[in-house]
Design an enzyme around this catalytic site. Sequence first.
Site, PDB file in Angstrom:
ATOM      1  N   ASP A 293      33.247 -30.225 -48.833  1.00 21.01           N
ATOM      2  CA  ASP A 293      31.935 -30.203 -49.480  1.00 21.01           C
ATOM      3  C   ASP A 293      32.007 -29.768 -50.944  1.00 21.01           C
ATOM      4  O   ASP A 293      32.921 -29.047 -51.350  1.00 21.01           O
ATOM      5  CB  ASP A 293      31.016 -29.217 -48.754  1.00 21.01           C
ATOM      6  CG  ASP A 293      30.439 -29.809 -47.481  1.00 21.01           C
ATOM      7  OD1 ASP A 293      30.972 -30.835 -47.017  1.00 21.01           O
ATOM      8  OD2 ASP A 293      29.462 -29.243 -46.963  1.00 21.01           O
ATOM      9  N   HIS A 344      25.860 -35.268 -50.528  1.00 18.31           N
ATOM     10  CA  HIS A 344      25.596 -33.832 -50.325  1.00 18.31           C
ATOM     11  C   HIS A 344      24.569 -33.361 -51.356  1.00 18.31           C
ATOM     12  O   HIS A 344      24.687 -32.266 -51.888  1.00 18.31           O
ATOM     13  CB  HIS A 344      26.912 -33.056 -50.435  1.00 18.31           C
ATOM     14  CG  HIS A 344      26.835 -31.625 -49.992  1.00 18.31           C
ATOM     15  ND1 HIS A 344      26.104 -31.216 -48.904  1.00 18.31           N
ATOM     16  CD2 HIS A 344      27.410 -30.496 -50.490  1.00 18.31           C
ATOM     17  CE1 HIS A 344      26.222 -29.898 -48.757  1.00 18.31           C
ATOM     18  NE2 HIS A 344      27.003 -29.442 -49.716  1.00 18.31           N
ATOM     19  N   HIS A 348      22.359 -29.693 -55.120  1.00 18.96           N
ATOM     20  CA  HIS A 348      22.781 -28.667 -54.169  1.00 18.96           C
ATOM     21  C   HIS A 348      21.819 -27.491 -54.109  1.00 18.96           C
ATOM     22  O   HIS A 348      22.223 -26.336 -54.024  1.00 18.96           O
ATOM     23  CB  HIS A 348      24.186 -28.175 -54.513  1.00 18.96           C
ATOM     24  CG  HIS A 348      24.901 -27.578 -53.338  1.00 18.96           C
ATOM     25  ND1 HIS A 348      24.939 -26.223 -53.094  1.00 18.96           N
ATOM     26  CD2 HIS A 348      25.587 -28.150 -52.327  1.00 18.96           C
ATOM     27  CE1 HIS A 348      25.634 -26.002 -51.992  1.00 18.96           C
ATOM     28  NE2 HIS A 348      26.043 -27.150 -51.496  1.00 18.96           N
ATOM     29  N   HIS A 443      35.773 -26.577 -48.261  1.00 22.85           N
ATOM     30  CA  HIS A 443      35.133 -26.799 -49.565  1.00 22.85           C
ATOM     31  C   HIS A 443      36.160 -27.100 -50.646  1.00 22.85           C
ATOM     32  O   HIS A 443      37.141 -26.368 -50.769  1.00 22.85           O
ATOM     33  CB  HIS A 443      34.331 -25.559 -49.978  1.00 22.85           C
ATOM     34  CG  HIS A 443      33.013 -25.444 -49.263  1.00 22.85           C
ATOM     35  ND1 HIS A 443      32.879 -24.822 -48.055  1.00 22.85           N
ATOM     36  CD2 HIS A 443      31.774 -25.889 -49.611  1.00 22.85           C
ATOM     37  CE1 HIS A 443      31.603 -24.878 -47.675  1.00 22.85           C
ATOM     38  NE2 HIS A 443      30.912 -25.532 -48.590  1.00 22.85           N
TER      39      HIS A 443
HETATM   40 ZN   LIG Z   1      27.524 -27.475 -50.098  1.00 20.02          ZN
END
Ligand SMILES: [Zn+2]
Length: 520
Positions: A293, A344, A348, A443
């Site tokens: 991510d 995503h 954010h 991540h």
């Molecule tokens: Zn995220």
Amino acid sequence: MNHRPELSIIIPALNEAKLLPECLRSLEDQDYPGHYEIIVVDNGSTDGTAGIARDFGVRVIPCTEIKSVFFARQVGADAARGDIIVQADADSVYPGGWLNRIASQFASHPEAVALSGRFIYRDGFWWARVEYLLRHHINRMSVALFSRPMVVSGATFAFRRGSFLSLDGYRGLSYSADQYGICARLSKRGKVLYDRDLYCLTSARRVQRPTFILMMEALANFARWGAYLMQSSLSDLRGLTTRTLLYGVARLLRVAVFAPMVLYGYFVPASSTNGKVYHKGETTEKAVALTFDDGPNEPYTSEILDILASFNIKATFFVIGKNVEIYPETGRRILDEGHVIGNHSHTHNADHAITRYGSRDLRRAQQVIYDISGVSPHLYRPPHGRKTPWQLKAVQREGLIAVTWSVSANDQHALALLGKPSPEPFARKIVSKTRPGKIILLHDGYGTAHGCAKSDRSLTVKALPLIIKQLQGKGYRFVTVPDLLDVPAYNGTPFHEPAYGYGRELATESASNPAKLAGI
Ligand SMILES: [Zn+2]
């Protein structure tokens, strides 16, 4: 000239000489094409308020018996001739389209008995933003759960005269928090709408007082509110029938069951209570999906791609639109090397799950990803895994599916920030939680941050080979999320630019949303 007005605006005023002119000017300048009247109820002013109002040519009704804003509002409502009564406050200023918006909302919602909007403080003091967001989110939740707003603003509230009269009006109300009371009573006659685009700018003078006094006032109001609720539930009990009892129990159950469910669905990534969310694949085979991510974020994304290439493993990257704009080459490399790109969001912002900006943000990211890589993702991962029912509906409307995760080791990142970076426990944690079909969250970035301690993903880079080797040792193989879930990776229909036009939308948004302009 004697025809009846369609709307009556009532302004209770007690010594408002200073702020009233601006309020009246804004109400006179409304672009509403129909006929409306403005009534100022002078609640015993000694500063020339009535004279000022008369100079503006509006109706002035003296009201000196009782000094109470609700009493004055009632006197105004009794004198009103319009079918729709609109509450306004002397210390507020109304944008040009305000009245038109009220009229058209009532016209397009014949089932609605009342309409509530928002107020925004004109003077932006430090906690205005917090208070403003809190109010709005409480109302959003309350509308979703009880079909009416909870925090009703007296400065922008309108209702149908007929419904209001059938309730015996404001009678019995004596303090401002009881906007809630009138709203609750009106909701028994029909729908109470909440329109976030109906707003006024109000003076913060009422809240700009010493904290201690504000707290005492809040406590007093709270006590009065409690007393009111007790009293009204007692009178409800008196008039109880089996049907209303069942209705009451059903409502209580709705609150007791539904509110925690929405909250659970919001905070727990794997939960589908707010709408369908995929967090693992239905398989007994030892197949798992690695997901990354918050990228692209260099040099970590490239380092991760190198590792994956050396093991010949395909993964899924949930990229952030803004980051793809910064690292377009990396975005293309992800695709070129056979990995899957998911959406995503663009910025954010976790708060986007609650507000309607979420779907715009999602679309913006789709646009950016499409422009740079030529694909239109089918997978969407909500920032921080936070989801609301309306946001998941928007995801569905856009033709995407929501994917979260079932294995993560986020706390290891926190440990790393505390100065204990060690890839071994990180890898161990991931491996110990992994079962067939799980989606593993890692991540390669940190939100839209780059080049700082938080966006340093060297721990993930160091742990990745350990995770892969240990899982392979246990017989696991790695697949992409679409392969694991047996869904398409991308939407077949290409992303059409003219259908969205995010930039234009944003421009309109900020023009119609003073909060954004005011930076709150
Ligand atoms: Zn995220």
